[in-house]
Write a protein that holds these residues in place. Structure first.
Motif, PDB file in Angstrom:
ATOM      1  N   UNK A  78       0.852  -1.179   0.000  1.00  0.00           N
ATOM      2  CA  UNK A  78       0.000   0.000   0.000  1.00  0.00           C
ATOM      3  C   UNK A  78       0.892   1.235   0.000  1.00  0.00           C
ATOM      4  N   UNK A  79       0.661   2.123  -0.959  1.00  0.00           N
ATOM      5  CA  UNK A  79       1.433   3.358  -1.066  1.00  0.00           C
ATOM      6  C   UNK A  79       0.544   4.527  -0.636  1.00  0.00           C
ATOM      7  N   UNK A  80       1.007   5.274   0.355  1.00  0.00           N
ATOM      8  CA  UNK A  80       0.297   6.471   0.806  1.00  0.00           C
ATOM      9  C   UNK A  80       1.097   7.676   0.335  1.00  0.00           C
ATOM     10  N   UNK A  81       0.465   8.482  -0.495  1.00  0.00           N
ATOM     11  CA  UNK A  81       1.131   9.641  -1.094  1.00  0.00           C
ATOM     12  C   UNK A  81       1.066  10.844  -0.159  1.00  0.00           C
ATOM     13  N   UNK A  82       2.113  11.640  -0.169  1.00  0.00           N
ATOM     14  CA  UNK A  82       2.120  12.888   0.601  1.00  0.00           C
ATOM     15  C   UNK A  82       2.779  13.981  -0.197  1.00  0.00           C
TER      16      UNK A  82
END
Length: 82
Positions: A78-82
């Motif tokens: 899971x990639x969480x973008x910021x």
């Protein structure tokens, strides 16, 4: 009374703006490789590329599962973008 309403409105706008700036997007990523480490690296790399391609500055990628499939390995993350 109107000064209080004005201050409340300004505070609400500032809180909303700060919340919108902290909003992130989450993506599923899949990585493939000949070893578990190669599959993990591929998933992490794809997660960062996906986030940067969507206009974010970076990503935090978390490995969920790595399993063997055929002659190689697959990593789901899971990639969480910021």
């Amino acid at each position: 009374m109107s000064k209080r309403i004005g201050k409340f409105a300004i505070a609400a706008v500032l809180l909303f703006t700060a919340g919108a700036a902290l909003a992130t997007e989450v993506f599923d990523v899949w990585g493939y490789g000949i070893s578990p480490g190669a599959a993990r690296d591929d998933a992490f790399s794809l997660g960062r590329q996906l986030c940067i391609g969507n206009g974010y500055f970076g990503a935090s990628v978390e490995e969920v599962q790595t399993y063997q499939s055929g002659g190689g390995y697959i990593t789901y993350g899971i990639a969480q973008c910021y």
